[in-house]
Design a protein around this motif. Structure first.
Motif, PDB file in Angstrom:
ATOM      1  N   LEU A 263       0.818  -1.214   0.000  1.00  0.00           N
ATOM      2  CA  LEU A 263       0.000   0.000   0.000  1.00  0.00           C
ATOM      3  C   LEU A 263       0.847   1.258   0.000  1.00  0.00           C
ATOM      4  CD1 LEU A 263      -3.152  -0.611   2.203  1.00  0.00           C
ATOM      5  CD2 LEU A 263      -2.723  -1.134  -0.189  1.00  0.00           C
ATOM      6  N   ALA A 264       2.099   1.150   0.498  1.00  0.00           N
ATOM      7  CA  ALA A 264       2.978   2.330   0.482  1.00  0.00           C
ATOM      8  C   ALA A 264       3.240   2.808  -0.941  1.00  0.00           C
ATOM      9  CB  ALA A 264       4.303   2.000   1.169  1.00  0.00           C
ATOM     10  N   GLY A 265       3.161   1.897  -1.929  1.00  0.00           N
ATOM     11  CA  GLY A 265       3.345   2.277  -3.321  1.00  0.00           C
ATOM     12  C   GLY A 265       2.055   2.484  -4.081  1.00  0.00           C
TER      13      GLY A 265
ATOM     14  N   ILE B 162      10.723   3.767  11.483  1.00  0.00           N
ATOM     15  CA  ILE B 162      10.821   3.303  10.095  1.00  0.00           C
ATOM     16  C   ILE B 162       9.582   3.699   9.294  1.00  0.00           C
ATOM     17  CG2 ILE B 162      10.958   1.245   8.617  1.00  0.00           C
ATOM     18  CD1 ILE B 162      12.467  -0.124  10.956  1.00  0.00           C
ATOM     19  N   LEU B 163       8.400   3.459   9.878  1.00  0.00           N
ATOM     20  CA  LEU B 163       7.145   3.600   9.117  1.00  0.00           C
ATOM     21  C   LEU B 163       6.692   5.029   8.915  1.00  0.00           C
ATOM     22  CD1 LEU B 163       5.210   1.403   7.884  1.00  0.00           C
ATOM     23  CD2 LEU B 163       7.055   0.529   9.307  1.00  0.00           C
ATOM     24  N   VAL B 164       7.098   5.953   9.775  1.00  0.00           N
ATOM     25  CA  VAL B 164       6.629   7.326   9.600  1.00  0.00           C
ATOM     26  C   VAL B 164       7.113   7.888   8.263  1.00  0.00           C
ATOM     27  CG1 VAL B 164       8.583   8.452  10.763  1.00  0.00           C
ATOM     28  CG2 VAL B 164       6.335   9.536  10.789  1.00  0.00           C
ATOM     29  N   VAL B 165       8.282   7.454   7.812  1.00  0.00           N
ATOM     30  CA  VAL B 165       8.784   7.874   6.502  1.00  0.00           C
ATOM     31  C   VAL B 165       8.333   6.916   5.413  1.00  0.00           C
ATOM     32  CG1 VAL B 165      10.865   8.213   5.106  1.00  0.00           C
ATOM     33  CG2 VAL B 165      10.776   9.087   7.444  1.00  0.00           C
ATOM     34  N   PHE B 166       8.479   5.606   5.662  1.00  0.00           N
ATOM     35  CA  PHE B 166       8.210   4.617   4.621  1.00  0.00           C
ATOM     36  C   PHE B 166       6.762   4.656   4.126  1.00  0.00           C
ATOM     37  CE2 PHE B 166       6.889   0.343   3.316  1.00  0.00           C
ATOM     38  CZ  PHE B 166       7.770   0.140   2.252  1.00  0.00           C
ATOM     39  N   SER B 167       5.814   4.904   5.027  1.00  0.00           N
ATOM     40  CA  SER B 167       4.394   4.879   4.647  1.00  0.00           C
ATOM     41  C   SER B 167       4.065   5.924   3.589  1.00  0.00           C
ATOM     42  CB  SER B 167       3.513   5.112   5.888  1.00  0.00           C
ATOM     43  OG  SER B 167       3.697   4.087   6.829  1.00  0.00           O
ATOM     44  N   TYR B 168       4.798   7.041   3.588  1.00  0.00           N
ATOM     45  CA  TYR B 168       4.519   8.129   2.648  1.00  0.00           C
ATOM     46  C   TYR B 168       5.669   8.330   1.662  1.00  0.00           C
ATOM     47  CZ  TYR B 168       0.777   9.038   5.951  1.00  0.00           C
ATOM     48  OH  TYR B 168      -0.326   8.907   6.741  1.00  0.00           O
ATOM     49  N   LEU B 169       6.444   7.264   1.459  1.00  0.00           N
ATOM     50  CA  LEU B 169       7.613   7.384   0.608  1.00  0.00           C
ATOM     51  C   LEU B 169       7.236   7.697  -0.840  1.00  0.00           C
ATOM     52  CD1 LEU B 169      10.652   7.295   0.747  1.00  0.00           C
ATOM     53  CD2 LEU B 169      10.575   4.830   0.357  1.00  0.00           C
ATOM     54  N   ALA B 170       6.184   7.044  -1.367  1.00  0.00           N
ATOM     55  CA  ALA B 170       5.797   7.286  -2.763  1.00  0.00           C
ATOM     56  C   ALA B 170       5.396   8.741  -3.002  1.00  0.00           C
ATOM     57  CB  ALA B 170       4.680   6.326  -3.175  1.00  0.00           C
ATOM     58  N   PRO B 171       4.462   9.306  -2.213  1.00  0.00           N
ATOM     59  CA  PRO B 171       4.137  10.726  -2.451  1.00  0.00           C
ATOM     60  C   PRO B 171       5.298  11.663  -2.156  1.00  0.00           C
ATOM     61  CG  PRO B 171       2.945   9.866  -0.538  1.00  0.00           C
ATOM     62  CD  PRO B 171       3.545   8.703  -1.226  1.00  0.00           C
TER      63      PRO B 171
ATOM     64  N   THR C 238       7.896  15.898  -3.497  1.00  0.00           N
ATOM     65  CA  THR C 238       8.997  16.684  -2.926  1.00  0.00           C
ATOM     66  C   THR C 238      10.304  16.489  -3.684  1.00  0.00           C
ATOM     67  OG1 THR C 238       7.989  16.550  -0.726  1.00  0.00           O
ATOM     68  CG2 THR C 238      10.321  17.161  -0.829  1.00  0.00           C
ATOM     69  N   THR C 239      10.660  15.231  -3.921  1.00  0.00           N
ATOM     70  CA  THR C 239      11.922  14.955  -4.618  1.00  0.00           C
ATOM     71  C   THR C 239      11.816  15.242  -6.106  1.00  0.00           C
ATOM     72  OG1 THR C 239      12.293  13.208  -2.984  1.00  0.00           O
ATOM     73  CG2 THR C 239      13.756  13.228  -4.884  1.00  0.00           C
ATOM     74  N   GLY C 240      10.591  15.138  -6.663  1.00  0.00           N
ATOM     75  CA  GLY C 240      10.384  15.456  -8.072  1.00  0.00           C
ATOM     76  C   GLY C 240      10.561  14.284  -9.012  1.00  0.00           C
ATOM     77  N   LEU C 241      10.509  13.053  -8.501  1.00  0.00           N
ATOM     78  CA  LEU C 241      10.605  11.886  -9.375  1.00  0.00           C
ATOM     79  C   LEU C 241       9.268  11.635 -10.062  1.00  0.00           C
ATOM     80  CD1 LEU C 241      12.645   9.367  -7.173  1.00  0.00           C
ATOM     81  CD2 LEU C 241      13.497  11.076  -8.781  1.00  0.00           C
ATOM     82  N   THR C 242       9.310  10.947 -11.181  1.00  0.00           N
ATOM     83  CA  THR C 242       8.081  10.566 -11.872  1.00  0.00           C
ATOM     84  C   THR C 242       7.481   9.338 -11.204  1.00  0.00           C
ATOM     85  OG1 THR C 242       9.247   9.121 -13.415  1.00  0.00           O
ATOM     86  CG2 THR C 242       9.003  11.447 -14.045  1.00  0.00           C
ATOM     87  N   PRO C 243       6.161   9.122 -11.308  1.00  0.00           N
ATOM     88  CA  PRO C 243       5.550   7.922 -10.720  1.00  0.00           C
ATOM     89  C   PRO C 243       6.190   6.623 -11.206  1.00  0.00           C
ATOM     90  CG  PRO C 243       3.855   9.503 -11.315  1.00  0.00           C
ATOM     91  CD  PRO C 243       5.148  10.045 -11.853  1.00  0.00           C
ATOM     92  N   SER C 244       6.635   6.591 -12.461  1.00  0.00           N
ATOM     93  CA  SER C 244       7.231   5.362 -12.989  1.00  0.00           C
ATOM     94  C   SER C 244       8.565   5.024 -12.323  1.00  0.00           C
ATOM     95  CB  SER C 244       7.442   5.496 -14.502  1.00  0.00           C
ATOM     96  OG  SER C 244       8.340   6.562 -14.795  1.00  0.00           O
ATOM     97  N   ALA C 245       9.206   6.007 -11.686  1.00  0.00           N
ATOM     98  CA  ALA C 245      10.483   5.760 -11.011  1.00  0.00           C
ATOM     99  C   ALA C 245      10.304   5.205  -9.602  1.00  0.00           C
ATOM    100  CB  ALA C 245      11.294   7.055 -10.942  1.00  0.00           C
ATOM    101  N   VAL C 246       9.101   5.325  -9.043  1.00  0.00           N
ATOM    102  CA  VAL C 246       8.869   4.930  -7.654  1.00  0.00           C
ATOM    103  C   VAL C 246       9.129   3.437  -7.419  1.00  0.00           C
ATOM    104  CG1 VAL C 246       7.112   4.747  -5.842  1.00  0.00           C
ATOM    105  CG2 VAL C 246       7.332   6.855  -7.170  1.00  0.00           C
ATOM    106  N   PRO C 247       8.634   2.511  -8.277  1.00  0.00           N
ATOM    107  CA  PRO C 247       8.910   1.087  -8.019  1.00  0.00           C
ATOM    108  C   PRO C 247      10.397   0.782  -7.919  1.00  0.00           C
ATOM    109  CG  PRO C 247       7.190   1.302  -9.676  1.00  0.00           C
ATOM    110  CD  PRO C 247       7.746   2.677  -9.448  1.00  0.00           C
ATOM    111  N   GLY C 248      11.209   1.417  -8.750  1.00  0.00           N
ATOM    112  CA  GLY C 248      12.641   1.184  -8.695  1.00  0.00           C
ATOM    113  C   GLY C 248      13.251   1.652  -7.391  1.00  0.00           C
TER     114      GLY C 248
END
Length: 399
Positions: free
Chosen positions: A22-24, A217-226, A231-241
């Motif tokens: 669900l994090a992704g 660990i989870l306070v960051v990991f849970s919202y890592l995708a958004p 914030t970082t400016g990555l594209t959604p397609s880069a998130v799985p990697g």
């Protein structure tokens, strides 16, 4: 290691994929169900609430069950909740399936942990548990990115169907390798002795460490995708990697932690928690820098999961001859952290603090976790357990 240890690790992979994926999938869930990102994040917390309740309750209910029967029942119900979740268009129903699925997932963890501990010598417990927990890190490396890709291309429901199928395969493996039959009445766990083991202060400090490290660990990991997208400016397609890189770091961390936690649990915890705190502060300061953020994400996975074998091994050694309920309570402590982490992060996001603020929350919870380790190190060793002893002299010193 017995083959059954690896089968249980693969079973955790099947269920852990659901716990993590669900994090992704938060953006897809938010768009499809018409809810906010923090509301979608509550599905992670709901899963943790189910595990929080399920571990101690099912540990008591299944004390006299055949371990193979208990594991198969838990896997079957978990698969069914994912079929129901994939079919529902309703957020409330999906929330309920997450709670029920997590409830039996916690039961699986508790029974699997006791099964593994019974299969190996005392000085191999942390390493055996690192194999089982390694299923969760493989889920981070493989299951989480694949679930994210499925969600982005075929809809989030396809990821739920995939988890249901993996659980059916896991059931076949458990049936083939875990012995059937009820426990010997003379050696079966006794509830009174299990409860007596929970009276000791060091054990509750260990539970507190587990909860706080997991929240860190989870306070960051849970919202890592958004965070990566907004914030970082990555594209959604880069998130799985990026999530796969996090999983790779987790796998390396838990492998190294499994090799040091039996002999040096406090050292392993101190290094892991300190690393988490420093890295969280770096992320809070540099989340807009893609290169630094990617490096920090990998290291967060490594330092975070390196603590896991030590968190489990300490509880086994402190509980002595009555580990069933203590182990279940420790899994509940994991899920206190899993519940608190996304909740604290959601509060910060709703308040407009921005995703980098998640790093500062992790610093605070990490410092609290480190405090519990330091306090526990100076407490006298008590002796819970059926025989009135807490394992061997070597085990007491390691605890």
């Amino acid at each position: 290691m017995p083959v059954a240890v690896y089968v249980l690790g693969l079973s955790i992979f099947a269920q852990g994929t659901s716990e993590l994926m669900l994090a992704g999938l938060l953006p897809e869930l938010s768009g499809d169900l018409g809810i906010s990102i923090p509301a979608a994040g509550l599905l992670i917390s709901a899963f943790a609430v189910g595990m929080l309740l399920g571990a101690p309750i099912l540990a008591v209910v299944t004390l006299k069950w055949s371990r193979r029967t208990a594991l198969l029942v838990f896997l079957g119900i978990f698969a069914a909740t994912h079929v129901a979740g994939a079919l529902t268009p309703n957020y409330a129903v999906l929330l309920a399936t997450r709670v029920v699925g997590a409830f039996v997932y916690a039961g699986f963890w508790s029974v699997a942990a006791v099964t593994v501990v019974a299969l190996v010598p005392v000085d191999r417990r942390a390493r055996a548990m690192s194999v089982v927990t390694g299923g969760l890190t493989i889920a981070t490396i493989v299951g989480l990115p694949i679930g994210t890709v499925l969600g982005q291309n075929l809809g989030w429901r396809s990821a739920f169907w995939t988890v249901a199928g993996l659980c059916v395969l896991a059931m076949a493996g458990v049936f083939a390798t875990i012995p059937g039959g009820r426990p010997d009445p003379k050696s079966a766990p006794r509830l009174r002795e299990e409860l007596r083991a929970l009276r000791h202060a060091r054990l509750w400090l260990a539970f507190g460490t587990t909860a706080l490290v997991t929240a860190t660990i989870l306070v960051v990991f849970s919202y890592l995708a958004p965070l990566l997208i907004n914030t970082t400016g990555l594209t959604p397609s880069a998130v799985p990697g990026v999530l796969a890189l996090y999983g790779l770091g987790s796998f390396i961390g838990i492998t190294l932690g499994g090799r040091t936690a039996d002999a040096l649990p406090f050292h392993t915890l101190f290094v892991g928690i300190t690393g988490l705190g420093i890295l969280s502060a770096v992320l809070a300061l540099t989340a807009t820098n893609p290169v630094v953020t990617l490096a920090v994400v990998v290291l967060l996975g490594g330092f975070g999961f390196a603590t896991n074998p030590a968190l489990n091994a300490r509880v086994f050694s402190l509980a002595g001859d009555a580990p069933t309920l203590a182990t279940a309570t420790n899994f509940s402590a994991f899920n206190v952290g899993i519940t608190a982490g996304p909740w604290l992060g959601g509060l910060a996001i709703d308040a407009g603090a921005g995703y980098p603020a998640l790093g500062w929350i992790a610093v605070a919870t990490g410092l609290a976790a480190l405090a519990t380790v330091v306090v526990a190190a100076f407490l006298p060793v008590s002796s819970p357990g059926r025989s009135g002893r807490c394992g061997s002299d070597r085990t007491r010193r390691a605890a």
